[in-house]
Design an enzyme around this catalytic site. Structure first.
Site, short mmCIF file in Angstrom:
data_model
loop_
_atom_site.label_atom_id
_atom_site.label_comp_id
_atom_site.label_asym_id
_atom_site.label_seq_id
_atom_site.Cartn_x
_atom_site.Cartn_y
_atom_site.Cartn_z
N GLY A 46 0.74 -1.16 0.11
CA GLY A 46 0.05 0.03 -0.12
C GLY A 46 0.90 1.30 -0.03
N GLN A 51 2.92 10.09 0.87
CA GLN A 51 4.39 9.60 1.06
C GLN A 51 5.00 9.65 -0.10
OE1 GLN A 51 2.21 5.32 1.96
NE2 GLN A 51 4.15 5.23 3.26
N CYS A 94 5.65 0.32 7.71
CA CYS A 94 5.36 1.35 6.93
C CYS A 94 6.38 1.81 6.06
CB CYS A 94 4.68 2.56 7.68
SG CYS A 94 4.33 3.89 6.79
N LEU A 95 6.26 1.93 4.77
CA LEU A 95 7.28 2.38 3.85
C LEU A 95 8.09 3.57 4.27
CD1 LEU A 95 5.95 1.16 0.48
CD2 LEU A 95 7.58 -0.08 1.63
N HIS A 136 -4.72 1.73 7.23
CA HIS A 136 -3.55 2.55 7.44
C HIS A 136 -3.34 3.44 6.38
CE1 HIS A 136 0.88 1.86 7.91
NE2 HIS A 136 0.85 2.57 7.04
N GLU A 137 -3.68 3.05 5.23
CA GLU A 137 -3.73 4.31 4.06
C GLU A 137 -4.42 5.32 4.04
OE1 GLU A 137 -1.12 3.76 2.66
OE2 GLU A 137 -0.62 1.74 3.13
N HIS A 140 -2.76 7.81 6.32
CA HIS A 140 -2.01 8.58 5.85
C HIS A 140 -2.74 10.02 5.33
CE1 HIS A 140 1.69 6.87 6.06
NE2 HIS A 140 1.43 5.54 5.63
ZN ZN Z 1 2.35 3.73 5.84
#
Ligand code: ZN
Length: 167
Positions: A46, A51, A94-95, A136-137, A140
């Site tokens: 995701g 991000q 998380c990236l 989660h997304e 963001h």
């Molecule tokens: Zn994330």
């Protein structure tokens, strides 16, 4: 298409509530394609627009590709319209916070609405990993990361661990 730079926390753009995308034009389609390529390259399941430095309400996900055929999903201006009473706690990476695994409580089932790149409204119920990924997304897009979803004590511990990863 191109692989974009993924911002790392605490970049302020990761703490900024995002604005609606609105109309879907060539720029939005290119952004979504670049975000999918960036997510697959990372590799992740995701990725939200903030991000990659675009504070607009759009994310991409693919909860299937690590175990089988790719199923890319682009959610433009999503909303979570229903949440189950049942909550489960799971480990999330998380990236934008490499090396950190946070234990986060999420609703086990949700209903979401969004528009795809064809501009058509969609509504669907999700459970399992997809429900977690969307929450989660979606966080963001609200300017929230997993650090914002844990107790102050746990956050302190995670931030110390993250500083060690970055050092
Ligand atoms: Zn994330």
């Amino acid at each position: 298409m191109s692989v974009l730079e993924i911002l790392k926390w605490p970049d302020p753009r990761l703490s900024t509530p995002c604005i609606p995308v609105g109309g879907i034009d060539e720029e939005v389609r290119r952004l979504a394609a670049d975000m999918l390529e960036t997510m697959y390259a990372a590799p992740g399941r995701g990725l939200a627009a903030p991000q990659v430095g675009v504070t607009k309400r759009l994310f991409v996900m693919d909860v299937a590709w690590k175990d089988g055929a790719p199923e890319p999903v682009v959610m433009v201006d999503p909303a979570i319209t229903w949440r189950s009473d049942e909550i489960a706690t799971g480990i999330e990476g998380c990236l934008s916070m490499p090396g950190i695994a946070a234990e986060v409580a999420r609703n086990t089932e949700i209903e979401a609405t969004w528009r795809g790149l064809d501009d058509r409204p969609q509504r669907h119920r999700f459970d399992g990993f997809a429900a977690i990924c969307i929450q989660h997304e979606y966080d963001h897009l609200e300017g929230l990361v997993t650090f914002d979803r844990v107790s102050p004590e746990e956050r302190q511990r995670l931030e110390a661990a993250y500083s060690a990863v970055l050092a």
